[in-house]
Design a protein around this motif. Structure first.
Motif, mmCIF file in Angstrom:
data_model
loop_
_atom_site.group_PDB
_atom_site.id
_atom_site.type_symbol
_atom_site.label_atom_id
_atom_site.label_comp_id
_atom_site.label_asym_id
_atom_site.label_seq_id
_atom_site.Cartn_x
_atom_site.Cartn_y
_atom_site.Cartn_z
ATOM 1 N N ARG A 232 0.816 -1.216 0.000
ATOM 2 C CA ARG A 232 0.000 0.000 0.000
ATOM 3 C C ARG A 232 0.854 1.273 0.000
ATOM 4 N NH1 ARG A 232 -3.168 -0.777 5.076
ATOM 5 N NH2 ARG A 232 -3.712 1.402 4.828
ATOM 6 N N LEU A 233 2.107 1.113 0.356
ATOM 7 C CA LEU A 233 3.009 2.281 0.356
ATOM 8 C C LEU A 233 3.955 2.205 -0.834
ATOM 9 C CD1 LEU A 233 4.526 4.721 1.542
ATOM 10 C CD2 LEU A 233 5.745 3.147 3.027
ATOM 11 N N GLU A 234 3.889 3.240 -1.648
ATOM 12 C CA GLU A 234 4.808 3.309 -2.782
ATOM 13 C C GLU A 234 5.711 4.520 -2.569
ATOM 14 O OE1 GLU A 234 2.854 3.878 -6.549
ATOM 15 O OE2 GLU A 234 4.780 4.444 -7.429
ATOM 16 N N VAL A 235 7.014 4.279 -2.656
ATOM 17 C CA VAL A 235 7.958 5.368 -2.399
ATOM 18 C C VAL A 235 8.643 5.768 -3.697
ATOM 19 C CG1 VAL A 235 10.026 6.055 -1.158
ATOM 20 C CG2 VAL A 235 8.359 4.580 -0.047
ATOM 21 N N ARG A 236 8.626 7.054 -3.980
ATOM 22 C CA ARG A 236 9.433 7.563 -5.097
ATOM 23 C C ARG A 236 10.442 8.526 -4.504
ATOM 24 N NH1 ARG A 236 4.134 9.337 -8.484
ATOM 25 N NH2 ARG A 236 3.100 7.314 -8.348
ATOM 26 N N ARG A 237 11.653 8.430 -5.025
ATOM 27 C CA ARG A 237 12.719 9.179 -4.383
ATOM 28 C C ARG A 237 13.614 9.744 -5.467
ATOM 29 N NH1 ARG A 237 17.664 8.391 -2.416
ATOM 30 N NH2 ARG A 237 18.162 8.651 -0.214
ATOM 31 N N THR A 255 9.586 14.337 9.660
ATOM 32 C CA THR A 255 8.247 14.748 10.093
ATOM 33 C C THR A 255 7.319 14.938 8.887
ATOM 34 O OG1 THR A 255 9.380 15.957 11.819
ATOM 35 C CG2 THR A 255 7.048 16.376 11.598
ATOM 36 N N LEU A 256 7.871 15.568 7.828
ATOM 37 C CA LEU A 256 7.037 15.824 6.649
ATOM 38 C C LEU A 256 6.650 14.525 5.947
ATOM 39 C CD1 LEU A 256 8.796 18.988 5.184
ATOM 40 C CD2 LEU A 256 6.594 18.853 6.330
ATOM 41 N N VAL A 257 7.604 13.595 5.890
ATOM 42 C CA VAL A 257 7.299 12.303 5.254
ATOM 43 C C VAL A 257 6.275 11.543 6.094
ATOM 44 C CG1 VAL A 257 8.272 10.071 4.612
ATOM 45 C CG2 VAL A 257 9.507 12.149 4.055
ATOM 46 N N GLU A 258 6.440 11.635 7.404
ATOM 47 C CA GLU A 258 5.484 10.974 8.292
ATOM 48 C C GLU A 258 4.088 11.541 8.076
ATOM 49 O OE1 GLU A 258 6.961 10.585 12.275
ATOM 50 O OE2 GLU A 258 4.961 10.224 13.059
ATOM 51 N N LYS A 267 -4.781 6.498 4.978
ATOM 52 C CA LYS A 267 -6.227 6.698 4.905
ATOM 53 C C LYS A 267 -6.918 5.976 3.744
ATOM 54 C CE LYS A 267 -6.524 10.611 7.919
ATOM 55 N NZ LYS A 267 -6.402 12.072 8.020
ATOM 56 N N PRO A 268 -6.411 6.139 2.501
ATOM 57 C CA PRO A 268 -7.117 5.436 1.424
ATOM 58 C C PRO A 268 -6.925 3.925 1.524
ATOM 59 C CG PRO A 268 -5.197 6.594 0.568
ATOM 60 C CD PRO A 268 -5.315 6.965 2.003
ATOM 61 N N ILE A 269 -7.944 3.174 1.149
ATOM 62 C CA ILE A 269 -7.909 1.720 1.295
ATOM 63 C C ILE A 269 -6.790 1.123 0.449
ATOM 64 C CG2 ILE A 269 -9.200 -0.384 0.792
ATOM 65 C CD1 ILE A 269 -11.721 1.147 1.645
ATOM 66 N N LYS A 270 -6.595 1.688 -0.742
ATOM 67 C CA LYS A 270 -5.568 1.129 -1.631
ATOM 68 C C LYS A 270 -4.180 1.665 -1.306
ATOM 69 C CE LYS A 270 -8.266 -0.009 -5.711
ATOM 70 N NZ LYS A 270 -8.642 0.463 -7.050
ATOM 71 N N GLY A 271 -4.091 2.569 -0.356
ATOM 72 C CA GLY A 271 -2.795 3.166 -0.045
ATOM 73 C C GLY A 271 -2.485 4.303 -0.999
ATOM 74 N N GLY A 272 -1.195 4.599 -1.152
ATOM 75 C CA GLY A 272 -0.837 5.707 -2.020
ATOM 76 C C GLY A 272 0.667 5.809 -2.137
ATOM 77 N N PHE A 273 1.110 6.929 -2.686
ATOM 78 C CA PHE A 273 2.556 7.074 -2.849
ATOM 79 C C PHE A 273 3.061 8.267 -2.037
ATOM 80 C CE2 PHE A 273 1.151 10.156 -5.966
ATOM 81 C CZ PHE A 273 2.092 11.155 -5.857
ATOM 82 N N VAL A 274 4.350 8.198 -1.737
ATOM 83 C CA VAL A 274 5.050 9.340 -1.151
ATOM 84 C C VAL A 274 6.250 9.584 -2.038
ATOM 85 C CG1 VAL A 274 6.424 10.131 0.788
ATOM 86 C CG2 VAL A 274 4.343 8.846 1.206
ATOM 87 N N ASN A 291 2.330 13.533 -1.749
ATOM 88 C CA ASN A 291 1.614 12.300 -1.440
ATOM 89 C C ASN A 291 0.233 12.353 -2.077
ATOM 90 O OD1 ASN A 291 1.413 14.214 1.166
ATOM 91 N ND2 ASN A 291 -0.528 13.168 0.884
ATOM 92 N N THR A 292 -0.364 11.186 -2.230
ATOM 93 C CA THR A 292 -1.731 11.147 -2.746
ATOM 94 C C THR A 292 -2.644 11.770 -1.711
ATOM 95 O OG1 THR A 292 -1.412 8.852 -2.149
ATOM 96 C CG2 THR A 292 -2.031 9.295 -4.414
ATOM 97 N N GLY A 293 -3.686 12.413 -2.186
ATOM 98 C CA GLY A 293 -4.640 12.955 -1.231
ATOM 99 C C GLY A 293 -5.148 14.310 -1.649
ATOM 100 N N ILE A 294 -6.085 14.793 -0.867
ATOM 101 C CA ILE A 294 -6.660 16.101 -1.113
ATOM 102 C C ILE A 294 -6.447 16.945 0.123
ATOM 103 C CG2 ILE A 294 -8.858 17.326 -1.383
ATOM 104 C CD1 ILE A 294 -9.557 14.671 -3.149
ATOM 105 N N LEU A 295 -5.912 18.140 -0.101
ATOM 106 C CA LEU A 295 -5.563 19.012 1.024
ATOM 107 C C LEU A 295 -6.816 19.464 1.755
ATOM 108 C CD1 LEU A 295 -3.088 20.328 2.298
ATOM 109 C CD2 LEU A 295 -3.527 22.326 0.896
ATOM 110 N N GLN A 296 -6.800 19.288 3.047
ATOM 111 C CA GLN A 296 -7.931 19.783 3.834
ATOM 112 C C GLN A 296 -7.451 20.210 5.204
ATOM 113 O OE1 GLN A 296 -10.270 16.311 3.469
ATOM 114 N NE2 GLN A 296 -9.230 15.197 5.093
ATOM 115 N N ASP A 297 -8.251 20.997 5.877
ATOM 116 C CA ASP A 297 -7.859 21.469 7.202
ATOM 117 C C ASP A 297 -7.884 20.316 8.188
ATOM 118 O OD1 ASP A 297 -7.478 24.018 6.403
ATOM 119 O OD2 ASP A 297 -9.545 24.638 6.798
ATOM 120 N N THR A 298 -6.879 20.311 9.039
ATOM 121 C CA THR A 298 -6.838 19.243 10.037
ATOM 122 C C THR A 298 -7.437 19.737 11.349
ATOM 123 O OG1 THR A 298 -4.613 19.974 10.538
ATOM 124 C CG2 THR A 298 -4.841 18.076 9.076
#
Lengths: 355, 105
Positions: A232-237, A255-258, A267-274, A291-298
Motif C-alpha cells: 500500500r506504500l509506494e515510495v518515489r525518491r 516529520t514531513l514524510v510521516e 487513509k485510502p484503502i488502496k494506499g498511495g505514494f510518497v 503524497n496522494t490525497g486532497i488538502l484539507q484542514d486538520t
C-alpha cells in the motif's frame, strides 16, 4: 578598574588641567607681582576641587538617578547643577584670589567668576550626560539582541521535531510480527529503528544536519513503514547528489514524510505514494514531498506545519519558505525552500561585551 | 466458534492468527483488510466472533459496526495504538450503550 572607569578618569585628569591651564597662563601674565608657586598651587587646588565636585555629581547620578533617558528631567538637572557647581567654585575662589592677587573689589567680578566656572561645568555635565545616554541606549540595544537570541534559541528547541511515539509503537508491533516470518528483515528493522532513534536524540543537540544524513533517517523510516503498509506504500525518491551536503533542520524531512504517510497512505484503502524530491535551483535548495490525497484542514489547525515554517525561518531567515498545496488533482505537495547564498545557518548573534 | 479478523495490516492479522493457534476452539474463517471487505464476509460467513481493529483506512471499526444489519457478532477490539481520536470514544460509548449485549471490549 574597567574600561569605562578608565576612560572617565583619563578624561577627568586631562580635561581639567588643560582647561585650567588657560586660567593659569592668564593669571601669570596679568598678576606679574604674584609669585608663580602661589598661582600653580591655586591651579592645582582648582583642578582637585573641580574633579572632586564633578565626581561627587557622578556618584550622585550613579546612585540615585540612573535613568537619564528623559531629557525633560535631565536638562533642568544639568542647568541647576552647573549653577550650583559654579557658585561653589566661585565662593571658594574669590577669597583665594583676594589672598593671592590682592584684588581690591572681588565682588565686582562676581559675574565673570560665575561665568568662568559655569562654562566648564556646563560642558562637563553635557558631555557626561551625552556619554551616559549613548551608553544606555547601546546597553539597551545589546540587551535586546541578547534577549532576542535567547528567545529564538528556546523557541527553536521547542519546535524541534520529536519522534512520534505512535510510530515507534506501530513499528515495534510490525517487527514483532516479522520475527517469525522473516527474521532477517526483522533484524534489519530493529537496526533501522535504532538509527532513527539515534538521529532523533542527536536532533536535540544539533541545529542542522546535512540532507544526506536526513535522507538516511528518512530511508530507514520509510523501510519501517513499508513493513507495516507493504504494497500500500509506494515510495518515489529523487534526490540530486549535489543537494546531499545542504544543511536542513534535523528530523524536519522525517516529520514531513510521516505527515505524508499519515494523510496519503494510511487513509485510502488502496494506499498511495510518497515522493521525495530535492534539487538546487538558483542557489536555493528545493525539497518537495508529495503524497496522494486532497488538502484539507486538520483538527489541529495545521499546528505542526506552522511549526515547520517557524523553525525554518528561525534557522535560515525570512527567505526560507514552507508551503503545502494541492499540486495535482489528487496530489498534495509540501515544499521547503532554503536559500543557499549563506549555506551556514545564522548562528546566535555575536554579543559585544559591555561592562 | 467461527471468527473473522478485521485489520488493515497483513502482519497484524498474521500475528493474531499465530496467537490464536493456542485456542483450538476459535476457528478462523476469514480475514478482511478493510470495513467493506469485512461487511461482505460477515454477511457470507456469519462469524460468531469479530477481531476488530479501530483505525483502518476507509471506514473505521466503529463505523463498520454501525453499518452492520441483522445479527452483530461478538466483538473483541484489537486496537493496539493509543492514538484513537477523542471523537471516536464518544461514538464507542454510544454504540455500547445502544447495544450492550454485543460488546465485550
Amino acid at each position: 578598574m574597567n574600561n569605562k572607569e578608565k576612560v572617565y578618569w583619563i578624561c577627568q585628569l586631562v580635561a581639567w588641567p588643560l582647561w585650567l591651564s588657560n586660567d593659569l597662563l592668564t593669571y601669570s601674565l596679568e598678576f606679574k607681582e604674584t609669585e608663580n608657586w602661589v598661582l600653580v598651587l591655586n591651579y592645582f587646588i582648582n583642578i582637585v576641587l573641580s574633579i572632586f565636585l564633578t565626581h561627587q555629581y557622578r556618584r550622585y547620578v550613579k546612585k540615585f538617578n540612573r535613568d537619564v533617558s528623559d531629557y525633560r528631567k535631565v536638562v533642568p538637572q544639568v542647568l541647576l547643577t552647573a549653577c550650583i557647581l559654579a557658585c561653589v567654585m566661585t565662593a571658594l575662589n574669590i577669597p583665594f584670589d583676594v589672598f593671592t592677587t590682592e584684588m581690591e573689589y572681588p565682588g565686582g567680578h562676581l559675574f565673570s567668576f560665575l561665568f568662568f566656572w559655569g562654562k566648564p561645568m556646563l560642558i562637563w555635565l553635557i558631555l557626561y550626560h551625552m556619554f551616559q545616554y549613548l551608553e544606555t541606549t547601546r546597553e539597551i540595544a545589546v540587551e535586546k539582541v541578547k534577549l532576542e537570541s535567547l528567545a529564538k534559541e528556546t523557541e527553536a528547541k521547542v519546535l524541534r521535531a520529536q519522534l512520534n511515539p505512535h510510530f515507534m509503537f506501530n513499528a515495534l508491533n510490525s517487527i514483532r510480527a516479522l520475527i517469525l516470518e522473516d527474521p532477517d528483515r526483522a533484524q534489519k528493522g530493529i537496526t533501522q529503528m535504532s538509527n532513527i532513534l539515534r538521529s532523533s536524540l542527536l536532533a536535540d543537540r544539533r541545529q542542522t544536519v546535512t540532507l544526506g544524513e536526513e535522507m538516511r533517517t528518512v530511508d530507514d523510516y520509510l523501510a519501517l513503514e513499508k513493513i507495516r503498509y507493504e504494497e500500500r506504500l509506494e515510495v518515489r525518491r529523487n534526490v540530486y547528489p549535489e543537494t546531499t551536503n545542504c544543511l536542513v533542520p534535523p528530523m524536519m524531512l522525517q516529520t514531513l514524510v510521516e505527515n505524508a504517510i499519515k494523510h496519503g497512505v494510511s487513509k485510502p484503502i488502496k494506499g498511495g505514494f510518497v515522493s521525495i524530491e530535492s534539487k538546487l535551483n538558483q542557489n536555493r535548495l528545493e525539497i518537495r514531498i508529495s503524497n496522494t490525497g486532497i488538502l484539507q484542514d486538520t483538527d489541529s489547525g495545521g499546528f505542526g506545519l506552522k511549526n515547520t515554517e517557524r523553525r525554518l525561518k528561525l534557522l535560515f531567515g525570512e527567505d526560507a519558505e514552507f508551503k503545502i498545496y494541492q499540486s495535482a488533482k489528487d496530489v498534495v505537495c509540501a515544499e521547503v525552500l532554503i536559500p543557499m547564498e549563506n549555506p551556514k545557518p545564522k548562528e546566535a548573534p555575536v554579543v559585544v561585551n559591555v561592562e | 466458534m467461527k471468527a473473522l479478523i478485521v485489520d488493515d495490516e497483513r502482519l497484524a492479522r498474521n500475528e493474531l492468527k499465530r496467537l490464536l493457534e493456542n485456542f483450538p476452539k476459535v476457528h478462523i474463517v476469514g480475514e478482511a483488510a478493510n470495513a467493506d471487505e469485512a461487511i461482505q464476509l460477515i454477511d457470507e460467513l456469519k462469524p460468531d466472533l469479530l477481531f476488530l481493529d479501530i483505525q483502518m483506512p476507509g471506514k473505521n471499526g466503529f463505523e463498520l459496526l454501525q453499518s452492520l444489519e441483522g445479527d452483530v457478532p461478538e466483538v473483541i477490539f484489537t486496537t493496539l495504538t493509543m492514538n484513537t481520536p477523542s471523537k471516536l470514544s464518544s461514538k464507542m460509548l454510544w454504540i455500547i450503550c445502544s447495544n450492550p449485549s454485543s460488546f465485550r471490549v
